[in-house]
Write an enzyme that holds these catalytic residues in place. Sequence first.
Site, PDB file in Angstrom:
ATOM      1  N   GLU A   1      -7.664   5.137 -10.808  1.00 37.14           N
ATOM      2  CA  GLU A   1      -7.972   5.368  -9.392  1.00 37.14           C
ATOM      3  C   GLU A   1      -7.373   6.687  -8.895  1.00 37.14           C
ATOM      4  OE1 GLU A   1      -6.963   1.849  -7.143  1.00 37.14           O
ATOM      5  OE2 GLU A   1      -8.533   0.700  -8.124  1.00 37.14           O
TER       6      GLU A   1
ATOM      7  N   GLU B   1     -10.890  -2.715 -14.245  1.00 37.55           N
ATOM      8  CA  GLU B   1      -9.964  -3.554 -13.469  1.00 37.55           C
ATOM      9  C   GLU B   1     -10.793  -4.444 -12.563  1.00 37.55           C
ATOM     10  OE1 GLU B   1      -6.534  -1.420 -11.837  1.00 37.55           O
ATOM     11  OE2 GLU B   1      -6.584  -2.769 -10.110  1.00 37.55           O
TER      12      GLU B   1
HETATM   13  C1  GAL Z   1      -5.811  -1.472  -7.793  1.00 40.83           C
HETATM   14  C2  GAL Z   1      -4.817  -0.602  -8.526  1.00 40.83           C
HETATM   15  C3  GAL Z   1      -3.683  -1.425  -9.087  1.00 40.83           C
HETATM   16  C4  GAL Z   1      -3.154  -2.368  -8.049  1.00 40.83           C
HETATM   17  C5  GAL Z   1      -4.278  -3.233  -7.572  1.00 40.83           C
HETATM   18  C6  GAL Z   1      -3.847  -4.291  -6.587  1.00 40.83           C
HETATM   19  O1  GAL Z   1      -6.657  -0.756  -6.983  1.00 40.83           O
HETATM   20  O2  GAL Z   1      -5.447   0.069  -9.565  1.00 40.83           O
HETATM   21  O3  GAL Z   1      -2.656  -0.594  -9.527  1.00 40.83           O
HETATM   22  O4  GAL Z   1      -2.629  -1.631  -7.026  1.00 40.83           O
HETATM   23  O5  GAL Z   1      -5.235  -2.410  -6.961  1.00 40.83           O
HETATM   24  O6  GAL Z   1      -4.943  -5.024  -6.157  1.00 40.83           O
END
Ligand code: GAL
Length: 828
Positions: free
Chosen positions: A429, A521
């Site tokens: 991100e 993710e």
């Molecule tokens: C994502 C990020 C992670 C964590 C997660 C929490 O966007 O890549 O590191 O922060 O959100 O939901």
Amino acid sequence: MDKRKYFSSGLSLLMLVGVILFDSCNKKEEAFSNRKVSFNSDWSFHLNDSIIDKDTITSSTKWRTLDVPHDWGVEGKFDEKSPAGYGGGALTGGLGWYKKTFKVAAADSSKVTSIIFDGVYRNSEVWVNGHYLGKRPNGYISFQYEMSPYLNYGDKNNEIIVKVDNSKQPNSRWYSGSGIFRNVWIETTDKLHVAQWGTYVTTPKVTAEKASVQFETTIQNQNPASKKATVTTTIFKEDTKVTSVTQDITIGANASQTIKQQAQVETPVLWSVEKPELYTAVTEISVDDKIVDQYKTNFGIRDFKFDVDKGFILNGKQVKIKGVCMHHDLGPLGSAINTRAIERQLEILKGMGVNGIRTSHNPPAPELLDLCDKMGFIVMDEAFDMWKQNKTKYDYGNDWDKWHKKDLIDQLLRDRNHPSIFVWSIGNEIPQQWDESGVIIAKELAAITRQYDKTRPITAAMNPPVNMNIDEVTLQFEQKNVQFNAIAKSGVLDLIGYNYAHQTYAHHKKNFPGIPFIATETTSALETRGYYDNNSDSIKKWPVRWDLKFTEGNPGNTVSAYDQVQAPWGSTHEATWKIIKKHDYLSGMYIWTGFDYIGEPTPYEWPSISSYFGIVDLAGFPKDVYYMYQSEWTDKNVLHIFPHWNWKAGQNVDVWAYYNNADEVELFLNGKSVGVRSKKGDDLHVMWRIPFQPGTLKAISRKNGKTVLESEIKTAGNASNLKLTADRSAIKADGNDLSFVIVDILDSKGVLVPNANNEINFSLKGNGKIVGVCSGDPVSHESYKGSKHTALNGKCLVVIQSGKKTGRLELTAKANGLKQSTVVITAE
Ligand code: GAL
């Protein structure tokens, strides 16, 4: 195949070589078993923000003796005002000094001696005998320094000093830990030796009959004269020699040279998730028929690709990546790595059916990768959480210009032989993903990655546009004037990786033709173990929008463990898996997260200090949704019913069952059926809504009318007893091994009391120590390093570490008004 047993004949050869070559070593193995030895014990440590300069350390500076890996952050108090913020776990950073005195054998004065740090968080600087060896800002990278020119040999002492400056906060979006938090090693080699991370083993062609194995080996000659040598690389499967290749080289004075060798392995045993078969390549350098260096590389033989339509193909078979993202902390142990603690995490995840790990968002401890090689996980090895543009004020973005190239190269060199790694992620991100500045960096990082490894695809964990449906996304993409994830569009990635927004996945096929896809993710669902909000069938977004503060919440900062709460950018576990499961082109996913971690306590702020995202809590206790995955991802029979059965009389309670390998489940309350349910369509659970009545809830799963499993929950009475259960009752007496002991609070009939939150006191007799206590409660501010802790919903964990002496370790747990319990662990 040559059936020569390597390790026995190898040792007798070494015996000879050792006697001739190393006058100090008259013991056979010493010649090479000393190549890399642990340098973890007996460091002195001093935490003091005001000592900035090494020369201001005085004789009155007070030092504490400890072994590394060490994380001083987790030893501190949780503090609302901590500059790390609750995102950083509300623990402290600071500036710490480590030093250690050591001797080096006189015989080693003709050799090369280096110190290896697997990771120091962060901004480490190292001196040996007053000579400055260097600096490393990145806290997650492994590095080494040669010390030989500055060492004293024989009886005279040497002193190494390490400064660790983690004082500028915040520098992380999660709890980083502070200090020499990974292993330290001393490496001693001949002046003619395999260079640091000097082997690269690839398997360019793999069939069932034959695999070609290619070795690129970098040899370093630190002698003032050129050397003629023979390099032999031998492949072993366990201790059986498979094949070997030999090449003569001449290498100039103070020069290094990379050679290529090729070998064939007949009927190779392939590495897979189910059977992670490993081979070992042993590189030997000989001069005048004497072996002067020996270096081992574990590798695996496997064939894989990411396919646009079929997703991830391993050894010709489609394999869905059922992965989880993990941060590096180990719950109550903080960020100080311990191999057994990592292994336990992986065992718990394997038990759920997980087959993939994403090292979010940084290079992991090397031990994690070794374990993934051995246990069969598909690893996405990630380099950075930010590039040049910071995410927190003092983070690595400030070091980017000077260090990113070296850090990325070192990660690639260190990690590229691991068969478990299948994807390189160049970032998570990254804010610059939206514009050309990001594309320029992405191109640079991809070029570096390809220079060091062409065998794995490169991805980045990117954000597609949030809160848009598929048509809006496609429109955005097609309108040239609107920026649409510039990195995704640039063509620089081999694998499109999206974080979240699964409603947009399908657009990728149209807009990125020919490029395979992975959900880098997903999910970000939220749960507190053992808390349930009824009714369970409403889905909640907490907070409502990512940029809003969360004000709604529950008293006590709890989140319902029915799979019904998600971060606004996320989705529930069930909703996410249904999508991933459905489409072949989705190679798989990495769920945020496998385990809870310290910091980022979404959706709450202080007093919460650890995350709610884990499928498993901080102590290692599975939340209920663990069993949804187990029912989907494993073959074992599963029938898991929840919640607990202690409610107010007459209250309606939703009872869920996760099950598999059965056609139906029937639920009984106090012997009376409350109905038969079966999953319809893509359902992943069944539910009954029933008025509470104390007693016994029993579920029976059946297939073709025959019982598959039975499962029962009973209403618990008052807390009465403590029960201790050790995960391993025999551990190694090596000063490092761990036994994880579960504490259950039971009523007089042995039923777990699901709302018991007694404070438990621990004491340990014998040569060992209590190194962690934890309940998994994200709101607890009790130290993980104490000897007492308050249970969460009937459970607590205590971690025992062996000392270096064998014997009995006797752990006793006591709590006011409860019958105490003792467990015996043997250190062997
Ligand atoms: C994502 C990020 C992670 C964590 C997660 C929490 O966007 O890549 O590191 O922060 O959100 O939901």
